[in-house]
Design an enzyme around this catalytic site. Structure first.
Site, PDB file in Angstrom:
ATOM      1  N   HIS A  42      -5.824   4.014  -9.719  1.00  0.00           N
ATOM      2  CA  HIS A  42      -5.348   2.685  -9.302  1.00  0.00           C
ATOM      3  C   HIS A  42      -6.440   1.989  -8.522  1.00  0.00           C
ATOM      4  CE1 HIS A  42      -4.113   5.775  -6.417  1.00  0.00           C
ATOM      5  NE2 HIS A  42      -4.272   4.885  -5.455  1.00  0.00           N
ATOM      6  N   HIS A  94      -7.310  -0.692  -5.807  1.00  0.00           N
ATOM      7  CA  HIS A  94      -6.738  -1.465  -4.699  1.00  0.00           C
ATOM      8  C   HIS A  94      -7.435  -2.827  -4.629  1.00  0.00           C
ATOM      9  CE1 HIS A  94      -4.645   1.808  -2.367  1.00  0.00           C
ATOM     10  NE2 HIS A  94      -5.523   2.579  -2.997  1.00  0.00           N
TER      11      HIS A  94
HETATM   12  P1  5GP Z   1      -4.163   6.071  -2.624  1.00  0.00           P
HETATM   13  O1  5GP Z   1      -4.254   6.668  -1.250  1.00  0.00           O
HETATM   14  O2  5GP Z   1      -3.673   7.091  -3.626  1.00  0.00           O
HETATM   15  O3  5GP Z   1      -5.430   5.395  -3.051  1.00  0.00           O
HETATM   16  O4  5GP Z   1      -3.116   4.897  -2.526  1.00  0.00           O
HETATM   17  C1  5GP Z   1      -1.809   4.997  -2.995  1.00  0.00           C
HETATM   18  C2  5GP Z   1      -1.138   3.676  -2.684  1.00  0.00           C
HETATM   19  O5  5GP Z   1       0.083   3.635  -3.399  1.00  0.00           O
HETATM   20  C3  5GP Z   1      -0.795   3.499  -1.201  1.00  0.00           C
HETATM   21  O6  5GP Z   1      -1.411   2.292  -0.730  1.00  0.00           O
HETATM   22  C4  5GP Z   1       0.737   3.420  -1.187  1.00  0.00           C
HETATM   23  O7  5GP Z   1       1.215   2.477  -0.242  1.00  0.00           O
HETATM   24  C5  5GP Z   1       1.059   3.024  -2.613  1.00  0.00           C
HETATM   25  N1  5GP Z   1       2.332   3.532  -3.088  1.00  0.00           N
HETATM   26  C6  5GP Z   1       2.775   4.816  -3.006  1.00  0.00           C
HETATM   27  N2  5GP Z   1       3.995   4.918  -3.587  1.00  0.00           N
HETATM   28  C7  5GP Z   1       4.307   3.679  -4.050  1.00  0.00           C
HETATM   29  C8  5GP Z   1       5.445   3.159  -4.763  1.00  0.00           C
HETATM   30  O8  5GP Z   1       6.417   3.846  -5.083  1.00  0.00           O
HETATM   31  N3  5GP Z   1       5.400   1.824  -5.088  1.00  0.00           N
HETATM   32  C9  5GP Z   1       4.352   1.029  -4.757  1.00  0.00           C
HETATM   33  N4  5GP Z   1       4.428  -0.268  -5.126  1.00  0.00           N
HETATM   34  N5  5GP Z   1       3.268   1.492  -4.100  1.00  0.00           N
HETATM   35  C10 5GP Z   1       3.251   2.796  -3.752  1.00  0.00           C
END
Ligand code: 5GP
Ligand code: ZN
Length: 149
Positions: free
Chosen positions: A110, A112
């Site tokens: 993903h 950001h």
């Molecule tokens: P990572 O640390 O993996 O780069 O970021 C994961 C992101 O996914 C975090 O910013 C978190 O807030 C977001 N996130 C986690 N679960 C969900 C969800 O169920 N729905 C949405 N819209 N975002 C999520």
């Protein structure tokens, strides 16, 4: 909800973003193509914080094929200025946590898109790593050569 364009038969049961793609978990979708989905982060670091994902489950950025990489980045490039405009941001950070040690919590690639505002007390991407290593010119040359292959 059945999402268009994607074969969900190989989707892992325990991936929250695959569940969003499948329509099993609600999300505030802001952009969708056959291959790519973008939705607001549920725990935003700033208003407009958006996640842009390939619909297919891929853990690491290097595992995405070239066409999908192009489509993913095209969506990021299209959305970033639109998001900035909507929330009146001054700038944006665009980045991927690629792997657990880099802070990746959801094991589905993903991107950001995080709007930034003058004086928001945030940090640039340079702040994500630990202490800066002291590398000699020879070490830098060797790393560059190894990456070049
Ligand atoms: P990572 O640390 O993996 O780069 O970021 C994961 C992101 O996914 C975090 O910013 C978190 O807030 C977001 N996130 C986690 N679960 C969900 C969800 O169920 N729905 C949405 N819209 N975002 C999520
Ligand atoms: Zn997934």
């Amino acid at each position: 909800m059945i999402r268009r364009g994607v074969d969900l038969s190989h989707m892992p049961d325990d991936c929250v973003f695959c569940s969003i793609v499948a329509g099993e978990i609600p999300a505030r979708t802001v952009h969708e193509t056959d291959e790519v989905l973008a939705f607001l982060d549920a725990n935003p670091l700033a208003p407009g914080h958006t996640l842009v994902i390939p619909k297919v489950h891929v853990r690491h950025v290097g595992e995405i094929d070239d066409d999908l990489t192009s489509e993913l980045f095209a969506a990021v490039a299209e959305l970033t200025p639109r998001i900035r405009d909507v929330v009146n941001a001054d700038a944006a950070n665009v980045g991927i946590n690629d792997g657990r040690a880099a802070g990746q919590e959801v094991p589905h690639v993903h991107v950001h898109v995080i709007p930034r505002f003058e004086g928001d007390d945030g940090s640039p991407i340079h702040a994500v790593a630990g202490e800066r290593p002291e590398l000699t010119d020879d070490e830098l040359d060797a790393i560059a050569a190894d990456i070049t292959g």
